[in-house]
Scaffold this active site. Structure first.
Site, PDB file in Angstrom:
ATOM      1  N   PRO A 101       0.824  -1.201   0.000  1.00 53.50           N
ATOM      2  CA  PRO A 101       0.000   0.000   0.000  1.00 53.50           C
ATOM      3  C   PRO A 101       0.863   1.257   0.000  1.00 53.50           C
ATOM      4  CG  PRO A 101      -0.087  -1.094   2.142  1.00 53.50           C
ATOM      5  CD  PRO A 101       0.661  -2.003   1.217  1.00 53.50           C
ATOM      6  N   GLY A 105       3.796   3.665   5.302  1.00 53.24           N
ATOM      7  CA  GLY A 105       4.857   3.258   6.219  1.00 53.24           C
ATOM      8  C   GLY A 105       5.506   1.936   5.885  1.00 53.24           C
ATOM      9  N   LEU A 106       5.178   1.368   4.712  1.00 51.64           N
ATOM     10  CA  LEU A 106       5.768   0.074   4.354  1.00 51.64           C
ATOM     11  C   LEU A 106       6.811   0.193   3.242  1.00 51.64           C
ATOM     12  CD1 LEU A 106       2.734  -2.411   4.522  1.00 51.64           C
ATOM     13  CD2 LEU A 106       4.297  -1.699   6.328  1.00 51.64           C
ATOM     14  N   GLY A 107       7.196   1.416   2.912  1.00 49.70           N
ATOM     15  CA  GLY A 107       8.279   1.597   1.941  1.00 49.70           C
ATOM     16  C   GLY A 107       7.876   1.303   0.508  1.00 49.70           C
ATOM     17  N   SER A 108       6.653   1.647   0.127  1.00 51.09           N
ATOM     18  CA  SER A 108       6.182   1.282  -1.217  1.00 51.09           C
ATOM     19  C   SER A 108       7.053   1.911  -2.315  1.00 51.09           C
ATOM     20  CB  SER A 108       4.712   1.677  -1.409  1.00 51.09           C
ATOM     21  OG  SER A 108       4.582   3.073  -1.456  1.00 51.09           O
ATOM     22  N   ALA A 110      10.243   2.801  -2.255  1.00 46.53           N
ATOM     23  CA  ALA A 110      11.550   2.134  -2.344  1.00 46.53           C
ATOM     24  C   ALA A 110      11.400   0.731  -2.923  1.00 46.53           C
ATOM     25  CB  ALA A 110      12.206   2.080  -0.960  1.00 46.53           C
ATOM     26  N   ASP A 152      15.007   3.053   4.227  1.00 47.07           N
ATOM     27  CA  ASP A 152      14.091   2.269   3.384  1.00 47.07           C
ATOM     28  C   ASP A 152      14.831   1.586   2.232  1.00 47.07           C
ATOM     29  OD1 ASP A 152      12.137   3.317   4.991  1.00 47.07           O
ATOM     30  OD2 ASP A 152      10.819   3.958   3.367  1.00 47.07           O
TER      31      ASP A 152
HETATM   32  O1  PMV Z   1       6.859   6.070   5.964  1.00 46.76           O
HETATM   33  P1  PMV Z   1       8.044   5.367   5.403  1.00 46.76           P
HETATM   34  O2  PMV Z   1       7.851   3.913   5.181  1.00 46.76           O
HETATM   35  O3  PMV Z   1       8.550   6.032   4.150  1.00 46.76           O
HETATM   36  O4  PMV Z   1       9.224   5.502   6.491  1.00 46.76           O
HETATM   37  C1  PMV Z   1       9.714   6.763   6.830  1.00 46.76           C
HETATM   38  C2  PMV Z   1      10.743   6.665   7.918  1.00 46.76           C
HETATM   39  C3  PMV Z   1      11.207   8.026   8.450  1.00 46.76           C
HETATM   40  O5  PMV Z   1      12.159   7.747   9.464  1.00 46.76           O
HETATM   41  C4  PMV Z   1      10.054   8.798   9.056  1.00 46.76           C
HETATM   42  C5  PMV Z   1      11.858   8.876   7.366  1.00 46.76           C
HETATM   43  C6  PMV Z   1      13.227   8.391   6.909  1.00 46.76           C
HETATM   44  O6  PMV Z   1      13.682   8.890   5.862  1.00 46.76           O
HETATM   45  O7  PMV Z   1      13.863   7.565   7.581  1.00 46.76           O
END
Ligand code: PMV
Length: 325
Positions: A101, A105-108, A110, A152
């Protein structure tokens, strides 16, 4: 035709603080993945990108604006071809799809970039190291996130649990004993760039307060590395609670996240916290394998649009010690 995949990821400890030089711990999640397929195309076509989930089609080289959703995809293709030393624009069709998704927060972002880099390299018969893949994906992360820490692209390109500190050599995490996570999706999309930008403003306004919060999060990540290496899963649960309290103090939790975290704890999770940028997206719960399904059900009943059960186990330890690359 060449096909390549890349997993999603979750950050177990240290999000946000990692942008400010503190350590973070992240693990790949292979239940959801991005996929890139490269096909030869008729002479003169150039490169056409189809992104099936975004319902978009983009001709590489056609005018494009930087906030177009196709822009990061095109940039990934350009950077990769440059790294591979491919001159001119080859004729090929790139089809991208993903079950990760977006903005959750799951790095979609990347994951999609990693799949594209791998597929193009394979298509041209080249092998890139995980370091090279990670570096290329970082270039696209700069477009997605503005000031990415690099965690990520690292965890996704290496597909191993990592202990990550910005600018330091990658450390693959030794996992003393496998453990289980349930990952619950609030269904609320929350762009990382926005949340990271808000945290930066708050840090600029109150640097002492935020530096102290980041220090405490960094200390938790260090303790978690020890607990994971020693197989002390219960200690990890307590550290997750503490990390979540600090994420609340930073201002990146949300009522939806708190509801799912509360539901996971009530259903017997050993610990739970948001993961990634926060303000929506996903949370993680540390669970015993026996309770995993029940906790996934509890999360869905509390409004999660998805709940994934994932085992964190670990690969290679070198003589029982943490392996560095
Ligand atoms: O939301 P995500 O999966 O892109 O993770 C972001 C993680 C952060 O620490 C908030 C940002 C980063 O660049 O590390």
């Amino acid at each position: 035709m060449t096909t390549a995949h890349a997993p999603a990821k979750v950050i177990l400890f240290g999000e946000h603080a990692v942008v400010y030089g503190r350590p973070a711990i992240a693990v790949p999640v292979s239940q959801v993945r991005a996929c890139a397929v490269v096909d030869d195309a008729p002479k003169g076509q150039g490169i056409v990108i189809h992104a099936t989930d975004l319902k978009l089609q983009q001709q590489v080289g056609a005018p494009i604006i930087t906030d177009d959703p196709a822009y990061p995809l095109e940039a990934t293709v350009r950077h990769t071809l440059e790294r591979l030393g491919i001159e001119g624009i080859p004729d090929l069709t790139l089809t991208v799809s993903s079950t990760v998704p977006m903005a959750s927060g799951l790095g979609s972002g990347a994951a999609v970039s990693t799949a594209i880099v791998r597929a193009l390299a394979q298509h041209f018969g080249r092998r890139l190291t995980s370091h090279e893949v990670s570096d290329l994906v970082y270039q696209t992360e700069l477009i997605h996130h503005g000031t990415p820490s690099g965690v990520d692209n690292t965890v996704i390109a290496f597909e191993r649990p990592v202990y990550f500190v910005k600018g330091k050599p990658i450390e693959i995490l030794h996992v003393g004993q496998p453990f289980w996570l349930v990952i619950g999706d609030t269904g609320t999309r929350s762009p990382t760039r926005d949340v990271v930008g808000d945290v930066r403003c708050a840090w600029q306004a109150k640097p002492d307060k935020y530096e102290a919060l980041f220090d405490r999060i960094g200390t938790i990540a260090v303790q978690a590395r020890e607990a994971i290496g020693a197989g002390e899963v219960r200690a990890l649960g307590k550290l997750m609670h503490e990390n979540q309290e600090l994420l609340q103090a930073i201002g990146v939790s949300s009522p939806e996240l708190e509801r799912l975290i509360g539901a996971a704890r009530a259903a017997g999770a050993m610990g739970a916290k948001l993961c990634g940028a926060g303000r929506g997206g996903n949370m993680i719960a540390l669970v015993s394998p026996e309770k995993a399904q029940a906790i996934a059900v509890a999360l869905r009943k509390s409004g999660a649009v998805n709940a994934i059960v994932s085992e964190v186990k670990l690969p290679q330890s070198v003589n029982g010690k943490q392996a560095s690359l």
